[in-house]
Structures are given as structure tokens and as C-alpha cells.
Design a protein around this motif. Structure first.
Motif, PDB file in Angstrom:
ATOM      1  N   LEU A 187       0.839  -1.202   0.000  1.00 30.90           N
ATOM      2  CA  LEU A 187       0.000   0.000   0.000  1.00 30.90           C
ATOM      3  C   LEU A 187       0.873   1.249   0.000  1.00 30.90           C
ATOM      4  O   LEU A 187       0.622   2.210  -0.748  1.00 30.90           O
ATOM      5  N   ALA A 188       1.916   1.255   0.828  1.00 29.71           N
ATOM      6  CA  ALA A 188       2.827   2.397   0.893  1.00 29.71           C
ATOM      7  C   ALA A 188       3.524   2.617  -0.441  1.00 29.71           C
ATOM      8  O   ALA A 188       3.655   3.754  -0.916  1.00 29.71           O
ATOM      9  N   TYR A 189       3.974   1.536  -1.068  1.00 25.74           N
ATOM     10  CA  TYR A 189       4.647   1.669  -2.356  1.00 25.74           C
ATOM     11  C   TYR A 189       3.722   2.292  -3.403  1.00 25.74           C
ATOM     12  O   TYR A 189       4.136   3.155  -4.186  1.00 25.74           O
ATOM     13  N   LEU A 190       2.484   1.868  -3.418  1.00 23.79           N
ATOM     14  CA  LEU A 190       1.554   2.337  -4.439  1.00 23.79           C
ATOM     15  C   LEU A 190       1.308   3.838  -4.370  1.00 23.79           C
ATOM     16  O   LEU A 190       1.046   4.475  -5.387  1.00 23.79           O
ATOM     17  N   ILE A 191       1.408   4.419  -3.178  1.00 27.12           N
ATOM     18  CA  ILE A 191       1.139   5.854  -3.052  1.00 27.12           C
ATOM     19  C   ILE A 191       2.401   6.695  -2.957  1.00 27.12           C
ATOM     20  O   ILE A 191       2.350   7.919  -3.041  1.00 27.12           O
ATOM     21  N   SER A 192       3.557   6.063  -2.788  1.00 32.00           N
ATOM     22  CA  SER A 192       4.773   6.806  -2.472  1.00 32.00           C
ATOM     23  C   SER A 192       5.343   7.547  -3.673  1.00 32.00           C
ATOM     24  O   SER A 192       5.539   6.965  -4.743  1.00 32.00           O
ATOM     25  N   GLU A 193       5.652   8.816  -3.472  1.00 31.60           N
ATOM     26  CA  GLU A 193       6.398   9.593  -4.457  1.00 31.60           C
ATOM     27  C   GLU A 193       7.899   9.466  -4.229  1.00 31.60           C
ATOM     28  O   GLU A 193       8.694   9.832  -5.090  1.00 31.60           O
ATOM     29  N   SER A 194       8.287   8.975  -3.051  1.00 30.61           N
ATOM     30  CA  SER A 194       9.702   8.903  -2.674  1.00 30.61           C
ATOM     31  C   SER A 194      10.342   7.618  -3.181  1.00 30.61           C
ATOM     32  O   SER A 194       9.690   6.564  -3.210  1.00 30.61           O
ATOM     33  N   PRO A 195      11.627   7.690  -3.555  1.00 29.74           N
ATOM     34  CA  PRO A 195      12.360   6.456  -3.853  1.00 29.74           C
ATOM     35  C   PRO A 195      12.381   5.554  -2.619  1.00 29.74           C
ATOM     36  O   PRO A 195      12.444   6.038  -1.481  1.00 29.74           O
ATOM     37  N   ILE A 196      12.341   4.254  -2.833  1.00 32.35           N
ATOM     38  CA  ILE A 196      12.330   3.300  -1.726  1.00 32.35           C
ATOM     39  C   ILE A 196      13.620   2.499  -1.727  1.00 32.35           C
ATOM     40  O   ILE A 196      14.022   1.934  -2.745  1.00 32.35           O
ATOM     41  N   ILE A 197      14.270   2.489  -0.565  1.00 30.86           N
ATOM     42  CA  ILE A 197      15.412   1.616  -0.306  1.00 30.86           C
ATOM     43  C   ILE A 197      14.897   0.563   0.659  1.00 30.86           C
ATOM     44  O   ILE A 197      14.527   0.875   1.792  1.00 30.86           O
ATOM     45  N   ALA A 198      14.823  -0.681   0.223  1.00 31.35           N
ATOM     46  CA  ALA A 198      14.215  -1.732   1.028  1.00 31.35           C
ATOM     47  C   ALA A 198      15.281  -2.686   1.548  1.00 31.35           C
ATOM     48  O   ALA A 198      16.170  -3.106   0.799  1.00 31.35           O
ATOM     49  N   ILE A 199      15.193  -3.011   2.826  1.00 28.30           N
ATOM     50  CA  ILE A 199      16.187  -3.867   3.486  1.00 28.30           C
ATOM     51  C   ILE A 199      15.495  -5.090   4.067  1.00 28.30           C
ATOM     52  O   ILE A 199      14.519  -4.959   4.811  1.00 28.30           O
ATOM     53  N   THR A 200      16.011  -6.263   3.725  1.00 24.29           N
ATOM     54  CA  THR A 200      15.518  -7.488   4.339  1.00 24.29           C
ATOM     55  C   THR A 200      16.708  -8.379   4.670  1.00 24.29           C
ATOM     56  O   THR A 200      17.858  -8.060   4.390  1.00 24.29           O
ATOM     57  N   GLY A 201      16.427  -9.544   5.269  1.00 26.72           N
ATOM     58  CA  GLY A 201      17.469 -10.468   5.691  1.00 26.72           C
ATOM     59  C   GLY A 201      17.042 -11.147   6.982  1.00 26.72           C
ATOM     60  O   GLY A 201      16.103 -10.707   7.647  1.00 26.72           O
ATOM     61  N   THR A 202      17.721 -12.212   7.342  1.00 28.25           N
ATOM     62  CA  THR A 202      17.378 -12.908   8.575  1.00 28.25           C
ATOM     63  C   THR A 202      17.842 -12.113   9.782  1.00 28.25           C
ATOM     64  O   THR A 202      17.102 -11.937  10.748  1.00 28.25           O
ATOM     65  N   ASN A 203      19.089 -11.624   9.738  1.00 28.10           N
ATOM     66  CA  ASN A 203      19.653 -10.830  10.834  1.00 28.10           C
ATOM     67  C   ASN A 203      20.164  -9.500  10.295  1.00 28.10           C
ATOM     68  O   ASN A 203      20.572  -9.399   9.136  1.00 28.10           O
ATOM     69  N   GLY A 204      20.158  -8.494  11.158  1.00 27.59           N
ATOM     70  CA  GLY A 204      20.782  -7.214  10.819  1.00 27.59           C
ATOM     71  C   GLY A 204      19.909  -6.218  10.103  1.00 27.59           C
ATOM     72  O   GLY A 204      20.367  -5.117   9.772  1.00 27.59           O
ATOM     73  N   PRO A 254      11.509  -1.469  -5.077  1.00 34.02           N
ATOM     74  CA  PRO A 254      12.508  -0.553  -4.521  1.00 34.02           C
ATOM     75  C   PRO A 254      13.583  -0.217  -5.547  1.00 34.02           C
ATOM     76  O   PRO A 254      13.966  -1.062  -6.367  1.00 34.02           O
ATOM     77  N   SER A 255      14.059   1.016  -5.510  1.00 35.81           N
ATOM     78  CA  SER A 255      15.149   1.389  -6.421  1.00 35.81           C
ATOM     79  C   SER A 255      16.460   0.753  -5.969  1.00 35.81           C
ATOM     80  O   SER A 255      17.313   0.423  -6.792  1.00 35.81           O
ATOM     81  N   ILE A 256      16.605   0.590  -4.651  1.00 38.79           N
ATOM     82  CA  ILE A 256      17.742  -0.142  -4.090  1.00 38.79           C
ATOM     83  C   ILE A 256      17.185  -1.180  -3.120  1.00 38.79           C
ATOM     84  O   ILE A 256      16.418  -0.836  -2.216  1.00 38.79           O
ATOM     85  N   ALA A 257      17.554  -2.435  -3.323  1.00 38.43           N
ATOM     86  CA  ALA A 257      17.183  -3.504  -2.395  1.00 38.43           C
ATOM     87  C   ALA A 257      18.441  -3.989  -1.695  1.00 38.43           C
ATOM     88  O   ALA A 257      19.525  -4.022  -2.292  1.00 38.43           O
ATOM     89  N   VAL A 258      18.301  -4.339  -0.419  1.00 35.19           N
ATOM     90  CA  VAL A 258      19.425  -4.848   0.368  1.00 35.19           C
ATOM     91  C   VAL A 258      19.004  -6.166   1.007  1.00 35.19           C
ATOM     92  O   VAL A 258      17.944  -6.240   1.642  1.00 35.19           O
ATOM     93  N   ILE A 259      19.829  -7.193   0.839  1.00 36.37           N
ATOM     94  CA  ILE A 259      19.618  -8.460   1.549  1.00 36.37           C
ATOM     95  C   ILE A 259      20.854  -8.699   2.409  1.00 36.37           C
ATOM     96  O   ILE A 259      21.946  -8.957   1.887  1.00 36.37           O
TER      97      ILE A 259
END
Length: 463
Positions: free
Chosen positions: A105-122, A183-188
């Protein structure tokens, strides 16, 4: 906001209130949707539920009645904590009703670039590092840490603009409910086995994590841990984004790595590793990921170093609380199992006085013994496991073992037995529920006690 008309006159079920559900309901109502909120708990005395009712939003609580699905629903916004095995969710899938999470939902309305971070730890530490770095000496807009970290992404996305950045921590639970998320930048940060009670299989868990890059194109970037062969194979075989690896263990042709105690990006020295103030090799990995993002966003090395010089960690996660009379106090209350405490101890070369204990889950804590032998000069135990923890310390040949009842008592005892140059570390290796509602309350009790110790020391010096 983008896509304002997308939700107008849609009928949406928000499944699960909580913070993200509440804000999703308010947003959808603002955008002209017909909103229904359903929560398993009884919400008759809930302030947020009452506020939604006052706005004309229907709230159904005290269970998940299946007849809600008899209505012509356009989609469901599901709380990520509600599993797909839930009967209502299973029935919705059977009816082919679209199910998303609040981050979509946030992505669909966001005008801002998204940097998304996922992973098991950290995830959380890396998210906060990136937010800190991107706001250092920033002239336009700001970076906002949102998502699984606690602040609903949709709340911030309503007001942020194209000159801002949404630094979004996303869990596997949230990523299972995305469709267009890009996301424009994804982090795992890494991938291990986790949450198998929710996902049922490791493959489902890993696939959920990899969804973060599913919609990326060659104009996007994915930052990933090159030291994990499995993750490297997954990223190189599935992602269309530009690959930006980081490694703590080896020199790379491109990306972020460590060489001669320097953090290097694409062959350029960025800053000494000693500028990363929070201890632990795992935090060096988090810093490498954050530096990679900062360089991709065009940051100057001096600003990156300056940001790290005042980044003391995330609250309750290896957080440097204070230095009192030469003793450094660290709050790692989030360490609710022995593996987390092992990682914490691995980060120190100075003598450690460990403050540990908590809920007795009837599990062995003997895996702590090698690290206690190597790093710990004294231990102060508390809570239900205080005697069990003391016995583990005896097996590790720790000479100074103090048994206390509470965190404040244990913290004061640790200070009294400490010397200049010691680390006093709250890393309980146990859950908090024997004495606290959550690990945050436990950590705050530790912080308050450290403040009181500091005030007492300063008061003694002034008299």
C-alpha cells in the motif's frame, strides 16, 4: 501521493488492527475507499478502533467471521503477523481475493524512492545506519526509516515527496503480500533458516525474501552479502538489477569490502573500520551494506565517516548507552536467545562483565560456554534462569559469579565488580517475559539504571 484514484470506491478489508492496520485504514478512508476493519481481539475498549468508528469505518472484532468474505471485496490489507493458514485468509485465497500488506500500500502511493532492506539478521541496524548516513549533511529532503522497524510505511508515504527517501525494513511476512513493490535499491543482509513456524518450509521463507528484487530492472540495484554462497547464487540467477556485493572476508572487484582495516567501495577507501562504533563482525557487515547504499546515493566519504562517528547503534541492539568511570555499558536486551548473545560476545576484545538471564524456556544454555571462557571475566545473573545461567558460568570456569534478582540489581552489582576498561553488557540470552512485557521494557530498565549509576558517580565526585 500517487495513485489517489486507485482506491476510490474500492471495498477493502483491513485484517488485523495493530499500528500498521490502523494507519492503513485511515489512509484508505482518506482516499475514498469503503473500509472494513476486522481483528480477532475484542476491540470494544480500544481507542483506535473507536476513532475509526467515529469516522464511519466499520469495525468487526472478537473473531474472524468467514461471512465477511461474502461482501464484494476488492482486496484485503493483511497484518503480516496473521499467517496464510488462518481460515479466513485461506478462504479469501480460495475466492481469489487479492491480499496485500501495508508495505505494498505504501509503495503504491509513495512519491519517494524506496530503499528496502531485508534479511534474517541485521535488518534493523542496517536500516538505521542507512537512515543516519543519508541524513548526514543533507541539503534537500530527508531519509525516513519505516516499515518493520516500527513506523508504518504508509503513514510516512502520505507526506513524503520525491526529494525524500523511504528506508524501509521489510520482513518475509510483509514481502509475501506484495505485487508491484519496486525498490530502487534492495538490500539483503543475509539468509539463514527462520520463522519456519510461519512459512512451514525453508524454500517458502527464502522465496519470500527474494521477492524484494522481483520487480527490479537493470536501472535498479541490489546490495547483497557476497560471503553467503547461497544468497549469491540466488541473486545472480534471479535478479535483473545491478549487482552490488559486499564482503567482510574477501577483496572484491566491485562493491563494498574490507582491506587493511579500511572499508572500501569500488576500489576507493571510504573510512577506517574503527569508525564503526558498535562492536561485532556482524555489524561490520551491516556497515558495509549501508556504505554501499550511501555510495550508490552519491554520498561523500567525509559525510559517511562523520555519520558513523555518532551512530551508537539501535536501541536494545548492541546499543552503547554510556561510558561511566571508564566502563562502557551496552544494551543488547534484544538478545533473547543464546545465539544472539554469542554474536554479541564475539564483538568484544576488552574484558566483559555479562548481565544475563530471564524467562526459563527449559532449554540448555551450554552453547554459551566457549564464548564465556573466551570473553567474560565475570557474570551477573537475574530472572528465572539466574541459577541455570550461574551453573553455565561455573562450567565455563568463570571465577566471579553473582546471582541477583532484577536487572537494576544485576547492573549495579556488575558496576561494583568492574574495573576501568571493562565492558558491562546486558545480553540476556533469554526472553523477557518472566519480569517484563517485552525486551524493550527490560532494556529501558537497564538504561535507567545506568543513568542512575552515572548520576551517583558524578554526585560522589562533586562532594
Amino acid at each position: 501521493m500517487k495513485n489517489k484514484e486507485y482506491f476510490k470506491d474500492k471495498t477493502v478489508l483491513v485484517l488485523g488492527l495493530a499500528v500498521s492496520g490502523y494507519n492503513a485504514a485511515l489512509l484508505l478512508d482518506r482516499l475514498g475507499a469503503e473500509v472494513i476493519v476486522n481483528d480477532f481481539k475484542d476491540l470494544n475498549d480500544n481507542k483506535e478502533a473507536q476513532n475509526l468508528k467515529n469516522k464511519g469505518i466499520e469495525v468487526i472484532s472478537g473473531g474472524h467471521p468467514l461471512d465477511i468474505l461474502d461482501r464484494p471485496l476488492d482486496f484485503i490489507v493483511k497484518n503480516p503477523g496473521i499467517p496464510y493458514s488462518n481460515p479466513l485468509v485461506k478462504q479469501a485465497l480460495h475466492k481469489k481475493i487479492k491480499i496485500i500488506t501495508e508495505v505494498e500500500l505504501a509503495y503504491l502511493i509513495s512519491e519517494s524512492p524506496i530503499i528496502a532492506i531485508t534479511g534474517t539478521n541485521g535488518k534493523t541496524t542496517t536500516t538505521m545506519m542507512i537512515e543516519t548516513l543519508l541524513n548526514e549533511n543533507r541539503s534537500k529532503g530527508r531519509a525516513y526509516a519505516v516499515g518493520n522497524i516500527g513506523t508504518p510505511a504508509s503513514l510516512v508515504a502520505q507526506e513524503s515527496s520525491e526529494i525524500d527517501d523511504l528506508v524501509m525494513e521489510v520482513s518475509s511476512f510483509q514481502l509475501m503480500g506484495v505485487e508491484k513493490f519496486h525498490p530502487s535499491i534492495a538490500v539483503i543482509t543475509n539468509i539463514y533458516s527462520a520463522h519456519l513456524d510461519y512459512h512451514k518450509t525453508r524454500d517458502e521463507y527464502v522465496n519470500a525474501k527474494m521477492t524484494i528484487t522481483e520487480n527490479q530492472t537493470d536501472s535498479d540495484c541490489i546490495v547483497f552479502n557476497r560471503d553467503q554462497e547461497e544468497l549469491t547464487d540466488l541473486v545472480t540467477s534471479t535478479s535483473e538489477a545491478m549487482l552490488v556485493p559486499f564482503s567482510r572476508k574477501k577483496e572484491l572487484k566491485s562493491g563494498a569490502y574490507i582491506k587493511d582495516e579500511m572499508i572500501v567501495f569500488n576500489g576507493e577507501d571510504v573510512m577506517p573500520t574503527e569508525k564503526v562504533l558498535i562492536p561485532g563482525e556482524h555489524n561490520l557487515e551491516n556497515a558495509l551494506a549501508a556504505v554501499a547504499v550511501a555510495k550508490l546515493k552519491g554520498m561523500d566519504n567525509r559525510d559517511i565517516q562523520s555519520a558513523f562517528e555518532h551512530f551508537n547503534g539501535v536501541k536494545h541492539r548492541m546499543q552503547l548507552v554510556d561510558t561511566v568511570s571508564g566502563r562502557r555499558f551496552y544494551n543488547d536486551s534484544k538478545a533473547t536467545n543464546s545465539l544472539a548473545t554469542i554474536h554479541a560476545l564475539e564483538g568484544f576484545t576488552d574484558p566483559v562483565i555479562l548481565v544475563a538471564g530471564g524467562l526459563d524456556r527449559k532449554e540448555s544454555l551450554d552453547d554459551l560456554i566457549p564464548l564465556l571462557k573466551e570473553h567474560v571475566k565475570a557474570i551477573v545473573t537475574f530472572g528465572e534462569t539466574k541459577q541455570q545461567m550461574a551453573e553455565v558460568a561455573r562450567k565455563a570456569d568463570i571465577e566471579t559469579i553473582i546471582v541477583a534478582d532484577t536487572v537494576p540489581e544485576a547492573t549495579r552489582q556488575a558496576f561494583e565488580t568492574s574495573e576501568n576498561g571493562d565492558v558491562i553488557l546486558l545480553s540476556p540470552a533469554c526472553a523477557s517475559w518472566d519480569q517484563y512485557g517485552n525486551f524493550e521494557e527490560r532494556g529501558n530498565d537497564f538504561i535507567q539504571t545506568v543513568t542512575e549509576i552515572d548520576q551517583s558517580v558524578k554526585g560522589g565526585l562533586s562532594t
